[in-house]
Design an enzyme around this catalytic site. Sequence first.
Site, PDB file in Angstrom:
ATOM      1  CB  CYS A   2      -5.740  18.597  57.892  1.00 50.20           C
ATOM      2  SG  CYS A   2      -4.578  17.992  56.674  1.00 50.20           S
ATOM      3  NE  ARG A  27      -8.433  23.917  59.435  1.00 48.38           N
ATOM      4  CZ  ARG A  27      -7.950  25.126  59.740  1.00 48.38           C
ATOM      5  NH1 ARG A  27      -8.782  26.125  59.881  1.00 48.38           N
ATOM      6  NH2 ARG A  27      -6.668  25.332  59.913  1.00 48.38           N
ATOM      7  CD1 TRP A  74      -6.618  20.030  49.963  1.00 48.66           C
ATOM      8  CD2 TRP A  74      -4.514  20.389  50.598  1.00 48.66           C
ATOM      9  NE1 TRP A  74      -5.956  20.587  48.898  1.00 48.66           N
ATOM     10  CE2 TRP A  74      -4.657  20.805  49.250  1.00 48.66           C
ATOM     11  CE3 TRP A  74      -3.269  20.525  51.198  1.00 48.66           C
ATOM     12  CZ2 TRP A  74      -3.612  21.328  48.511  1.00 48.66           C
ATOM     13  CZ3 TRP A  74      -2.226  21.053  50.455  1.00 48.66           C
ATOM     14  CH2 TRP A  74      -2.398  21.439  49.135  1.00 48.66           C
ATOM     15  CG  ASN A  98      -3.699  21.654  59.841  1.00 47.70           C
ATOM     16  OD1 ASN A  98      -3.347  21.377  58.693  1.00 47.70           O
ATOM     17  ND2 ASN A  98      -4.041  22.872  60.204  1.00 47.70           N
ATOM     18  N   GLY A  99      -0.600  20.147  59.424  1.00 52.19           N
ATOM     19  CA  GLY A  99       0.712  20.785  59.261  1.00 52.19           C
ATOM     20  C   GLY A  99       1.636  19.884  58.465  1.00 52.19           C
ATOM     21  CD  GLU A 478     -11.082  36.661  42.358  1.00 55.78           C
ATOM     22  OE1 GLU A 478      -9.858  36.508  42.558  1.00 55.78           O
ATOM     23  OE2 GLU A 478     -11.956  35.957  42.901  1.00 55.78           O
ATOM     24  CE  LYS A 482     -13.762  33.220  42.944  1.00 57.04           C
ATOM     25  NZ  LYS A 482     -12.412  33.345  43.289  1.00 57.04           N
ATOM     26  CD  GLU A 485     -11.006  29.484  43.038  1.00 53.87           C
ATOM     27  OE1 GLU A 485     -10.564  28.858  43.998  1.00 53.87           O
ATOM     28  OE2 GLU A 485     -11.238  30.692  43.103  1.00 53.87           O
ATOM     29  CG  HIS A 501       4.836  43.383  24.997  1.00 55.46           C
ATOM     30  ND1 HIS A 501       5.702  44.090  24.195  1.00 55.46           N
ATOM     31  CD2 HIS A 501       3.949  44.296  25.464  1.00 55.46           C
ATOM     32  CE1 HIS A 501       5.372  45.366  24.196  1.00 55.46           C
ATOM     33  NE2 HIS A 501       4.323  45.524  24.966  1.00 55.46           N
ATOM     34  CE  LYS A 601     -13.840  30.325  51.783  1.00 56.78           C
ATOM     35  NZ  LYS A 601     -14.037  31.041  50.508  1.00 56.78           N
TER      36      LYS A 601
HETATM   37  C1  AGP Z   1     -10.106  32.019  46.190  1.00 56.29           C
HETATM   38  O1  AGP Z   1     -11.205  31.710  45.335  1.00 56.29           O
HETATM   39  C2  AGP Z   1      -9.266  30.799  46.488  1.00 56.29           C
HETATM   40  N1  AGP Z   1     -10.029  29.843  47.173  1.00 56.29           N
HETATM   41  C3  AGP Z   1      -7.939  31.133  47.121  1.00 56.29           C
HETATM   42  O2  AGP Z   1      -7.173  31.802  46.143  1.00 56.29           O
HETATM   43  C4  AGP Z   1      -7.967  32.008  48.389  1.00 56.29           C
HETATM   44  O3  AGP Z   1      -8.314  33.324  48.044  1.00 56.29           O
HETATM   45  C5  AGP Z   1      -6.560  32.022  48.986  1.00 56.29           C
HETATM   46  O4  AGP Z   1      -6.250  30.708  49.355  1.00 56.29           O
HETATM   47  C6  AGP Z   1      -6.423  32.949  50.193  1.00 56.29           C
HETATM   48  O5  AGP Z   1      -7.276  32.520  51.220  1.00 56.29           O
HETATM   49  P1  AGP Z   1      -7.534  33.527  52.469  1.00 56.29           P
HETATM   50  O6  AGP Z   1      -8.222  34.733  51.890  1.00 56.29           O
HETATM   51  O7  AGP Z   1      -8.376  32.768  53.415  1.00 56.29           O
HETATM   52  O8  AGP Z   1      -6.173  33.880  53.015  1.00 56.29           O
END
Ligand code: AGP
Length: 606
Positions: A2, A27, A74, A98-99, A478, A482, A485, A501, A601
């Site tokens: 958060c 956040r 969040w 936050n936590g 990756e 993408k 998400e 396999h 993020k």
């Molecule tokens: C990436 O598209 C995601 N938002 C997520 O996997 C991100 O890479 C991950 O949470 C790590 O974040 P950071 O690089 O800020 O540590």
Amino acid sequence: MCGIVGIISSKEVTRRIINSLKKLEYRGYDSAGIATLVDGDINEVKCEGRVEVLEKDISKFNLKGDIGIGHVRWATHGKPSKINAHPHSSEQVSVVHNGIIENSTILKKFLEKKGYIFKSQTDTEVIAHLVTEYLKKNSLKDTIIKVLKKLHGSFALGIIFKDQSNLMIGAKRGSPLAVGYGPNENYIGSDSYALKSMTNKISYLDDGEFCIVKKDQIEFFDTAGTKVNKKVMNLSKDEIDYDKGDYKYFMEKEIDEQPSTIIACINEYVDKHNKQINIYNFPWKISSIESIMLIGCGTAFHSCLMAKYWMEQNTNLDVSVDIASEFRYRKVRFKKNCLYIVVSQSGETADTHAALALCKKNKMKTCAVVNVIESSIARDADLVLPIYCGQEVGVASTKAFIGQMLVLYILSIKISFDQKCISKKKYQDKIKNLLTLSNSTKKTLKLDQKILQIGKTFAEAKGSMFLGRGYSFPIALEGALKLKELAYVHAEGYPAGEMKHGPLALIEQGMPVVVLAPRDEYYKKTISNMQEVIARGAKVLLVTNKNKDEVISENIWEKIEVDQLDEELIPFLMTIPLQKLAFYSALEKGYDIDKPRNLAKSVTVE
Ligand code: AGP
């Protein structure tokens, strides 16, 4: 994860708290709230949804005040809702957090027995009532010391008090908290982004510390209540006004910025004139490093995996990778000649920070590859290698992924040369190739319209697979992340050779499958794997690179050809169409590109 912010001033604070909350939405953004102190009364406005919803509610209530705290959430405990939004207040105090308070259930039972009525399902609410309870018999400072001792788990806290017109408390354990120094006012915030529009003078609390913030004074204390002094950092004033420009989405802008962020990063590490790599302040003799462990989460983990392939290819080092949330609980056999590299765009990811802390506790060599150089991870590592890609706002990481890979590639070449694994000519050839990457990326970005059409198919898919071997495998992971998400489509990245396999059973008629097959040593084998999925009905999107040979296959649904480059650099180019594919699939579905559902993020909780 958060975001929290607090301001204590002799001027109105509501508007500025809202502005800071907007900068903290990366956040978390499922609910928001603000509380201010007006004439000895705590006024609280909260909402489900984004800060813009809160903004409308505030103008309705005409909320005023010269002390205030704000929060973007969040959800961890309790669903996203107005009642679970922070701040959480009692008669006496209001708290933003936050936590995660791990013993909140026990504390809640203790407080309910004392007659406290809980309104929310959050862990945070116990803090408001616990402070209220301890204030009955303790001074304010002793109350804070005792309450923090009672809390198990992680917190960054902002607390204001009904009967304190010139005081705000900040406290920190496990989640980041910064304080900012202003002209006859002071601030607290989850990070420097929240405070940069008001000040560039920042201090950071360390775990267990709390601070008493007044308009004209900030005092810091350790867990026992002993005063501590904190370094005041002068932060760079740039990037604060990062905006979308002519783009509708930050992510779209950040994808298109990649040619320039590649240049910016290379300029920081490569001496183009002398064709050499400079990694300043490298605190160890490169020859003393015998192995490397790379650690990250999500996209950052994928850049770690990519680096493993490069470092194995270019150095004699033993290279391992791990996901931070696994590493931090593993029975790790630490090796003193191993360099532990953590990778994190935000520099605040809790699991990655915990992994770094574990390495430091064992007195290991630590290096952080980050984008935010004022972050907790950057501050705690022995060596920081910034990726210089500028603020990345889109929750789905794009330019930061390219930047992470770029720094790790540059490091692998530097180590390779310094450990005499490659000749000076080969070293300089690699640098020369690297200097063409930005242009090739620019060309690859032009494949836009074709990918827009392909994105429509992936948007309606039930599921998809991304296949690759060798250098292409991390990019397959990756690309799948993408699509997951952004378009909320189930997608799996898989080693192409592994399909037979088991996962081949997933292939059904019309299933879109991305096959990454640049003309490298794995090409023919990957094309065979591609035939296996085509034979079972898959619609294959082949991503390869331009080459005089014809593609050894027919029945491909679609093909994308990226520029011809040194094979070590092709992963950068293959990443671009996969970013665009996910973007257009999400656009087709009308989803929120910059803030996908359920995500944030920076994941600053476990
Ligand atoms: C990436 O598209 C995601 N938002 C997520 O996997 C991100 O890479 C991950 O949470 C790590 O974040 P950071 O690089 O800020 O540590």
